[in-house]
Design an enzyme around this catalytic site. Structure first.
Site, PDB file in Angstrom:
ATOM      1  N   GLU A 415       0.814  -1.209   0.000  1.00 29.41           N
ATOM      2  CA  GLU A 415       0.000   0.000   0.000  1.00 29.41           C
ATOM      3  C   GLU A 415       0.851   1.263   0.000  1.00 29.41           C
ATOM      4  O   GLU A 415       0.825   2.059   0.931  1.00 29.41           O
ATOM      5  CB  GLU A 415      -0.972  -0.030   1.175  1.00 29.41           C
ATOM      6  CG  GLU A 415      -1.966  -1.158   0.975  1.00 29.41           C
ATOM      7  CD  GLU A 415      -3.066  -1.204   2.007  1.00 29.41           C
ATOM      8  OE1 GLU A 415      -2.776  -1.062   3.200  1.00 29.41           O
ATOM      9  OE2 GLU A 415      -4.227  -1.395   1.609  1.00 29.41           O
ATOM     10  N   GLU A 485      -4.129 -10.671   0.279  1.00 29.63           N
ATOM     11  CA  GLU A 485      -4.859 -10.582   1.549  1.00 29.63           C
ATOM     12  C   GLU A 485      -6.312 -10.931   1.266  1.00 29.63           C
ATOM     13  O   GLU A 485      -6.891 -10.442   0.300  1.00 29.63           O
ATOM     14  CB  GLU A 485      -4.789  -9.164   2.139  1.00 29.63           C
ATOM     15  CG  GLU A 485      -3.404  -8.758   2.584  1.00 29.63           C
ATOM     16  CD  GLU A 485      -3.322  -7.328   3.126  1.00 29.63           C
ATOM     17  OE1 GLU A 485      -4.336  -6.814   3.643  1.00 29.63           O
ATOM     18  OE2 GLU A 485      -2.239  -6.740   3.005  1.00 29.63           O
TER      19      GLU A 485
HETATM   20  C1  GAL Z   1      -4.880  -4.036   4.114  1.00 31.97           C
HETATM   21  C2  GAL Z   1      -3.487  -3.768   4.575  1.00 31.97           C
HETATM   22  C3  GAL Z   1      -3.163  -4.448   5.876  1.00 31.97           C
HETATM   23  C4  GAL Z   1      -4.273  -4.248   6.860  1.00 31.97           C
HETATM   24  C5  GAL Z   1      -5.545  -4.771   6.290  1.00 31.97           C
HETATM   25  C6  GAL Z   1      -6.725  -4.564   7.169  1.00 31.97           C
HETATM   26  O1  GAL Z   1      -5.313  -3.031   3.292  1.00 31.97           O
HETATM   27  O2  GAL Z   1      -2.559  -4.154   3.612  1.00 31.97           O
HETATM   28  O3  GAL Z   1      -1.968  -3.939   6.362  1.00 31.97           O
HETATM   29  O4  GAL Z   1      -4.419  -2.901   7.122  1.00 31.97           O
HETATM   30  O5  GAL Z   1      -5.831  -4.075   5.102  1.00 31.97           O
HETATM   31  O6  GAL Z   1      -6.607  -5.125   8.398  1.00 31.97           O
END
Ligand code: GAL
Length: 966
Positions: A415, A485
């Site tokens: 990010e 993620e």
């Molecule tokens: C993503 C980010 C993580 C964390 C997650 C939400 O956007 O890469 O670091 O913030 O969201 O828990």
């Protein structure tokens, strides 16, 4: 006239990576050269600003006798000096790069050390810092060595010429905020300090400098090729392979390859004239081919997690046992991959990944997420002035970690938007190491990357990507896809991961994903159990968004991890043919006798696995034995005949087949369960209660069979000798983090809508209490104040004299535009009801879209252990498919099966609690028997429940049968 007096600390706001450190090189834990750990108690002084104190503390002879003591590695804010701050992406200081606030907590660290008596007098020495947040200046014996940034990266300084046999004074000044803070805006606690090891390394004359172990594997020939490039000439030996070659020379021999499933490492030695460095060599080849990530010629499916380094007391200062615990927990839960979100981990963690077998995406220490608040204007990754710092970070990661076979992908960071600096990093990495792939999720067009990566994409989009219908640039369309993620594990959940897994398994292009995230970053705290954002009085914070892991802060697995383990199990065990899975159908003899076992590993065969069968009646095993299954190759399946089932008469019957480790392995003991499958043979028999009794009115009470009711309200008072309080329809659950959703979610967020509608304050209007010849009927309307919607609810009570049946009919009235949180009845029992037995899903919690791991059987627990201790309290602890449950002297049977939960507080009290310590057990055990629960989803950062898991408000009828346990 204007002047500044702070020139001595100008480096703090300098965008450059630092001065004085040696070039980065390969990291290794040990060699035959001596090393001295400088971990331990250091003297410590905290100042409020970067320039509050001059640097005289670095001078030999400085008296720090009245300073505090602090543990190194450690964070001073977790040792009583200042406090931690949690923000997700907001910078906790004004955004004016590279400037930082004047209030800049600065920790002076001092350590005086002697060299061991046998420390060689020849050669040089290097002082290594493995991690310091966020900027440090170092002096040894009064000499300024330089300063550095890059918190989770190593920095070395040449110090041989400064060392004395005794009384060496090492002084380190650490600033919490620096220009580097703009590059380290990860979603985590801001935790300054020297949080990784400090080591003094002897560097003998002729010692090893940097070296690069190239160990590839040719799956067509079965041969490995080894070449070790070394800055200093030497020889490489690998006794098990009879290898003895010069550095720079390559040699090809037959080998067993390294994979995460079969982590074969060969011990070797790199010997230069002055040093012998042990090597652990894994032969493997990673390529992008046919649009797929292949290792040793085979496409891999990542069943991964995102791992931040976390310990509830030590923060990111992890000890070796904790790192090992993480790896073992991952292996035992079928996880095969880790993304080191969002920085290179302690190097020892990668050694464990090599040894135990995990695919690693090694991510650089880079995130500039806070710039999103200003539409990415002034983003350092698109500003050439910062490029040297970015390249320094890329180089420090790659050079440090390049010799780990587990690292298969380099990630530029997280990010950070897009920009020239990222492109420069990708180009440098590709140039330095062509043997691995490059990842960066923010590069949506895949300009610089080797895979298309997204986070939290909804199932529907993932399916479109799988089918190649997602559009995008030509390059991105040709690349494999990963979800770097997904499955946001905040609070209760994540829901819907089985649905993702089915997509990953259906479409080759989808090479799996990484759950967000491994562990809750709760901080152990006497006041709260575990603290989260805001608990330290932070001006800006993001609350419990920092607790979104599959492990609780104390590393106890959450139900989410148990679910994930089942969803990604590498062996599939299914009843032969899907009709077996249809409940309530008798398919006749012969149809049930076969189990299909499929090897879903990518590389391992099933020779390490033993299979066991059990035949169960009403959840109890009546016969069991071993099941011979061939050592299937990856991807193969076999239909295996089960034994003749014993003749057991009536009852609900099923097979359970388990895949267990056949012998002790490095990561799990013999008998450890890897996978399991269950399939019904005969359905649950109907719950029959004859309607023999007539309700009788007398003395303010109505009696019906074993039960007595309040004659005015029709409320159930007792069943036999068991007092029952407040039995009534219940639709409220304490909203989960996923019910509430994230503030930025554009979609419907039901947690908020339910509350807005008033589902947490339903009123129960009594319309009629009717006595007929065979039933007591209580008519009610359940609805919130100020709204027109309601649930016409009729309780019809009947009895055969011993057992009491209630049939609850619910008819929604008005325009219900939201699903219901839950639908069932709740009631109170005496607080003495401590133990619970049930036949149904267990042993752990389950909800409609988190129920893969719910195993049908007989279970026992205490009421307290039924609950799941989510760091921010919320709905928890339901058990699925319950046929019957017993507690507090009462037996409850359901028709159909029900969701069962019991706790020592009401749903409303649970809803009000902010921390675990707010939950104070009362005098009553509150029991919920639910006909339905709304799905969980992962809307705290992702999709809500899929439509098939909605609990829609629609006409519904369900029954429970109560009896006193004699
Ligand atoms: C993503 C980010 C993580 C964390 C997650 C939400 O956007 O890469 O670091 O913030 O969201 O828990």
């Amino acid at each position: 006239m204007s002047f500044r007096t702070t020139t001595a600390v100008d480096y703090v706001e300098d965008v450059s990576p630092g001065t004085g450190a040696l070039p980065p090189r390969a990291w290794y834990a040990t060699s035959d050269a001596m090393a001295l750990s400088l971990n331990g108690d250091w003297r410590f002084r905290l100042s409020a600003t970067a320039d509050a104190e001059d640097d005289s503390f670095a001078d030999p002879g400085f008296d720090a006798g009245d300073w505090a003591e602090i543990a190194v590695p450690g964070h001073w804010v977790l040792q009583g000096h200042g406090s931690p701050i949690y923000t997700n992406h907001l910078y906790p200081f004004p955004v004016d790069p590279p400037r930082v606030p004047t209030e800049n907590p600065t920790g002076d660290h001092l350590r005086v050390f002697d060299l061991p008596a046998d420390w060689p007098s020849d050669g040089g020495a290097v002082l290594r810092f493995d991690g310091v947040e966020s900027c440090a200046r170092v002096w040894l014996n009064g000499t300024d060595l330089g300063e550095f940034k890059g918190s989770r990266l190593p920095h070395e300084f040449a110090v041989g010429h400064l060392l004395k046999p005794g009384g060496n004074v090492l002084a380190v000044r650490v600033h919490q905020w620096s220009a580097a803070s703009y590059l380290e805006d990860q979603d985590q606690w801001w935790l300054p300090g020297i949080f990784r090891d400090v080591t003094l390394l002897h560097r003998p004359a002729g010692c090893v400098l940097d070296f690069f172990v190239h160990a590839s594997y040719d799956h067509t020939s079965g041969e490995g090729t080894l070449k070790v490039e070394s800055d200093v000439d030497g020889r490489v030996t690998v006794p098990a392979l009879d290898i003895d070659v010069a550095t720079g020379e390559s040699v090809t021999v037959p080998v067993e390859p390294w994979t995460a499933e079969t982590p074969r490492l060969y011990d070797g030695v790199l010997a230069s004239e002055g040093e012998r460095v042990p090597l652990r060599i894994g032969f493997r080849t990673v390529v992008l081919e046919d649009g797929l990530i292949k290792v040793n010629g085979t496409p891999v499916l990542f069943k991964g997690v995102n791992r931040h380094e976390w310990h509830p007391e030590k923060g990111r200062a992890l000890d070796p046992e904790t790192m090992r615990a993480d790896v073992l927990l991952m292996k035992r839960h079928n996880i095969n991959a880790v993304r080191t979100s969002h920085y290179p981990p302690h190097p020892a963690f990668l050694e464990l990944c090599d040894a135990y077998g995990l695919w690693v995406i090694d991510e650089c220490d880079l995130e500039t997420h806070g710039f999103v608040e200003q539409a990415w204007r002034d983003n350092p990754v698109d500003d050439d002035r910062w490029t040297p710092a970015l390249l320094d970070r890329a180089a420090r990661m790659v050079e440090r970690d390049k010799n780990h076979p587990s690292v298969v992908i380099w990630s530029l960071g997280n990010e950070a938007g897009t920009g020239r600096g990222l492109t420069a990093m990708a180009e440098w990495i590709h140039g330095r190491d062509a043997s691995r792939l490059v990842h960066y999720e923010g590069d949506i067009n895949c300009r610089d990357t080797d895979m298309y990566s997204r986070m939290y994409a909804f199932h529907e989009e993932v399916e479109r990507i799988g089918r190649g219908l997602d559009g995008g640039t030509l390059k991105s369309r040709e690349l494999p896809f990963i979800l770097c993620e997904y499955g946001h594990a905040m609070g209760n959940g994540p829901g819907g991961i089985a649905d993702y897994q089915r997509l990953f398994e259906r479409y080759d292009r989808l090479q799996g994903g990484f759950i967000w995230e491994w562990i809750d970053h709760g901080i152990k705290d006497e006041r709260y159990g575990f603290a989260y954002g805001g608990d330290f009085g932070e001006e800006l914070h993001d609350g419990n968004f920092v607790c979104d892991g599959l492990l609780f802060p104390d590393r106890k697995p959450s139900p989410g991890l148990i679910e994930y383990k089942k969803v990604i199990e590498p062996i599939r065990i299914e009843g032969w043919g899907s009709p077996l899975l249809e409940r309530g159908r008798d398919l006749g003899e012969g149809a049930y006798g076969t189990v299909r076992v499929c090897n879903a590993y990518d590389f391992a065969d099933l020779s390490a696995i033993a299979f066991e069968w059990a035949y169960q009646v009403d959840g109890e095993t009546v016969e069991s034995g071993m099941l011979p299954v061939p050592a299937l190759a990856p991807g193969e399946s076999a239909d295996v005949k089960l034994p003749e089932p014993p003749d057991t008469g009536s009852g609900e019957t099923q097979w359970t087949v388990r895949a267990l480790l056949a012998t002790d392995t490095a990561w799990g003991p013999k008998g450890h369960q890897v996978a399991w499958g269950q399939f019904p043979v005969s359905a649950p028999p109907p719950v029959h209660v004859a309607q023999r009794e007539a309700p009788r009115l007398g003395d303010g009470r109505i009696t019906l069979g074993p039960a007595s009711f309040d004659s005015r309200t029709g409320a159930l008072m007792s069943v036999g000798a068991v007092d029952v309080a407040g039995l009534r329809l219940d639709v409220w659950r304490a909203p989960t983090d996923n019910d509430d959703g994230a503030p930025w979610q554009p979609d419907l967020r039901y947690g908020l809508l339910w509350r807005k509608l008033g589902l947490h304050r339903m009123r129960h209007r009594l319309d009629a209490v009717e006595l007929t010849g065979d039933a007591l009927t209580v008519r009610t309307r359940v609805a919130p104040a100020a709204r027109q919607v309601g649930l016409a609810t009729v309780y019809r009570w009947t009895s055969d004299g011993e057992r009491l049946r209630v049939t609850v009919s619910v008819s929604p009235e008005g325009d219900w535009t939201v699903p219901l949180p839950r639908l069932g009845v709740r009631f109170g029992l005496s607080g003495a009801a401590a133990r619970v037995r049930w036949f149904g899903g267990g042993p752990g919690e389950a909800y409609p879209d988190t129920r893969s791991a719910s195993e049908l059987g007989r279970w026992e627990s205490t009421v307290d252990e039924l609950g799941t201790p989510y760091v921010r309290p919320q709905e928890n602890g339901a058990r699925a498919d319950v046929r019957w449950a017993e507690l507090g002297g009462l037996r409850i049977e359901g028709e159909p099966e029900f969701w069962f939960s019991a706790r020592r507080w009401t749903n409303e009290q649970l809803d009000d609690a902010r921390h675990l310590t707010d939950l104070v057990p009362g005098e009553t055990v509150w029991v919920n028997l639910d006909h339905g629960q709304h799905g969980i989803g992962s809307q705290s950062c992702g999709p809500g429940p899929l439509p098939q898991y909605f609990l829609r408000a629609e006409p519904t009828e369900f029954s429970f049968v109560f009896s006193e346990i004699s």
